[in-house]
Design an enzyme around this catalytic site. Structure first.
Site, PDB file in Angstrom:
ATOM      1  N   ILE A 274      32.453  27.385  56.354  1.00  0.00           N
ATOM      2  CA  ILE A 274      32.060  26.981  55.007  1.00  0.00           C
ATOM      3  C   ILE A 274      30.827  27.787  54.623  1.00  0.00           C
ATOM      4  O   ILE A 274      29.759  27.619  55.230  1.00  0.00           O
ATOM      5  CB  ILE A 274      31.759  25.472  54.942  1.00  0.00           C
ATOM      6  CG1 ILE A 274      32.988  24.664  55.369  1.00  0.00           C
ATOM      7  CG2 ILE A 274      31.312  25.074  53.543  1.00  0.00           C
ATOM      8  CD1 ILE A 274      34.215  24.874  54.505  1.00  0.00           C
TER       9      ILE A 274
ATOM     10  N   GLU B  19      25.131   4.366  44.726  1.00  0.00           N
ATOM     11  CA  GLU B  19      24.825   4.073  46.131  1.00  0.00           C
ATOM     12  C   GLU B  19      23.388   3.610  46.266  1.00  0.00           C
ATOM     13  O   GLU B  19      23.078   2.706  47.061  1.00  0.00           O
ATOM     14  CB  GLU B  19      25.072   5.327  46.985  1.00  0.00           C
ATOM     15  CG  GLU B  19      24.934   5.106  48.497  1.00  0.00           C
ATOM     16  CD  GLU B  19      23.529   5.343  49.031  1.00  0.00           C
ATOM     17  OE1 GLU B  19      23.313   5.134  50.245  1.00  0.00           O
ATOM     18  OE2 GLU B  19      22.624   5.740  48.259  1.00  0.00           O
TER      19      GLU B  19
END
Length: 439
Positions: free
Chosen positions: A44, A171
């Site tokens: 990545i 959150e």
């Protein structure tokens, strides 16, 4: 793993001879069950992950300095991620909920294909606190999950399991978005989720490398990645129950994840292990206005993003299943001296009746720069030794990560079992990362 220059000539000069000697030796035990292999995950690119972080910073700067629930910066963040996923071929859904008097949003993205009855999820919360842009907390996890999803598209990945990625709202107000998602997931759909991976704060500027210890298979998958690159890990405790994995764990879904630390202080031992500054918080800008793009450690972000992809590729292959039976595990690191005395890692088994099984499974995770130097035994409570691995000079690979099967039916189950490891040749070092027994 790269050897130092002083080691290369010794290994190169004798490799062919030792390889032949290894072939003529006793070899590995017949009772070895090698793990199934899955397709390797792509690297990545950390530059791509950081490009997403730059976008989150720009969004915050253009919207009052934050990306918090109920603020325009949060919705703009959702729109940015959704556009990337739509262009990459995902099926996206924006789920709305209301909390603290404002509308919130979860973004869920499904990759076409895979077994719909086995769903692997990876997610991160996308909102910041109101005091800052939230680039580490939690732009870092959100960007890494996004870039992994885009890597799935670039590879035209066809996993055995169905892949679902998610970005949670609110959150910071108490896991509101993920709780809403799980609460509104029908029971039949919940049962199809084979695991949820959570990534919250994975680029802390004074980082540690912490792995959730909730599900043994997910934990081992993530620890294996870090062991493979020579980075020691510790069990995550600071954020236990404080991030979105808790919403899934509370309904019985297997969970795991990664974390690089928040407001807790890095100890001297941790600084020796990982570098950085002892006596300083892992993230001094936690929940502060200085949590900007300058508040990221590129190495930690890179390693954790690659570990995320490794877990997605490995766990979605359908070849790694949770062990059946009861597992006893020791995850404490035990250094192995170079060409020195044997060392042990032990687990104590109690409360079982009768003898151990004929198919006792011994999980071995050893980080080492030349596995051929190692002799590995399982030692029963009465002192009987079962050879798991002989030394073999021709075995030049790094690390020992295997599950062995031992007929231990003549041994009492209860007592202290030991994994005994000895390095019998010079120049290479390592440590026992973990040892487990599954009855």
């Amino acid at each position: 793993m790269t050897h130092s220059a002083s080691r290369i000539p010794r290994r190169t000069a004798v490799a062919a001879v030792l390889a032949l000697a290894g072939l003529l030796g006793t070899g590995a035990p017949a009772a070895t069950a090698a793990p199934a292999t899955a397709a390797a995950a792509p690297d990545i690119p950390v530059a791509n992950v950081k490009a997403h972080l730059n976008q989150f910073q720009s969004i915050a700067s253009a919207n009052g300095g934050n990306r918090a629930h109920g603020r325009t910066g949060y919705k703009a963040s959702v729109d940015y991620v959704k556009a990337k996923l739509d262009a990459a071929g995902f099926t996206t859904t924006v789920q709305q909920f209301t909390t603290s008097g404002s509308v919130g949003y979860n973004l869920v993205a499904d990759w076409p294909g895979g077994d719909p009855n086995q769903v692997l999820m990876a997610g991160a919360h996308l909102d910041s606190v109101s005091s800052g842009a939230g680039i580490n907390d939690n732009g870092s996890g959100s960007a890494a999950v996004l870039e992994t999803a885009l890597a799935v598209s670039r590879a035209d990945f066809k996993p055995a399991k169905h892949l679902r990625f998610a970005w949670w709202g609110a959150e910071e107000l108490g896991l509101v978005g993920s709780r809403y998602y799980v609460a509104n997931l029908p029971t039949a759909e919940r049962s199809k989720v084979s695991g949820y991976l959570n990534f919250d704060m994975i680029g802390s500027p004074n980082p540690g490398y912490f792995v959730y210890d909730d599900d043994p298979v997910i934990e081992k998958t993530l620890k294996d990645y870090f062991a493979g690159i020579g980075v020691p890990t510790e069990i995550e405790t600071e954020g236990d129950g404080r991030s979105d994995h808790a919403s899934f764990k509370n309904v019985g879904i297997p969970v795991g994840g990664l974390f690089t630390g928040a407001s807790r202080t890095k100890t001297s031992a941790q600084a020796q292990k990982w570098g950085g500054t002892a006596g300083r918080a892992f993230d001094r800008c936690y929940h502060s206005s200085c949590d900007t793009t300058s508040n990221i450690d590129d190495t930690a972000l890179d390693r954790n993003s690659d570990a995320l992809a490794h877990a997605v590729w490995t766990l979605s292959a359908g070849t790694t299943e949770p062990p059946t039976g009861d597992t006893y595990q020791n995850t404490a690191d035990v250094p192995i001296p170079d060409n020195g005395a044997a060392v042990t890692s032990s687990v104590t088994v109690s409360g079982r009746g009768g003898n151990a099984p004929a198919g006792l499974r011994v999980g071995v995770d050893i980080v080492h720069t030349w596995r051929g130097d190692l002799v590995v035994d399982l030692v029963a409570p009465d002192g009987t030794a079962y050879r798991l691995k002989n030394s073999s000079g021709g075995d030049s690979a790094d690390n020992v990560r295997e599950t062995y099967t031992v007929d231990a039916s003549s041994e009492a189950a209860n007592g202290t079992w030991r994994l005994r490891v000895q390095d019998v040749a010079r120049y290479d070092t390592g440590y026992i990362n973990s040892f487990s027994l599954t009855f």
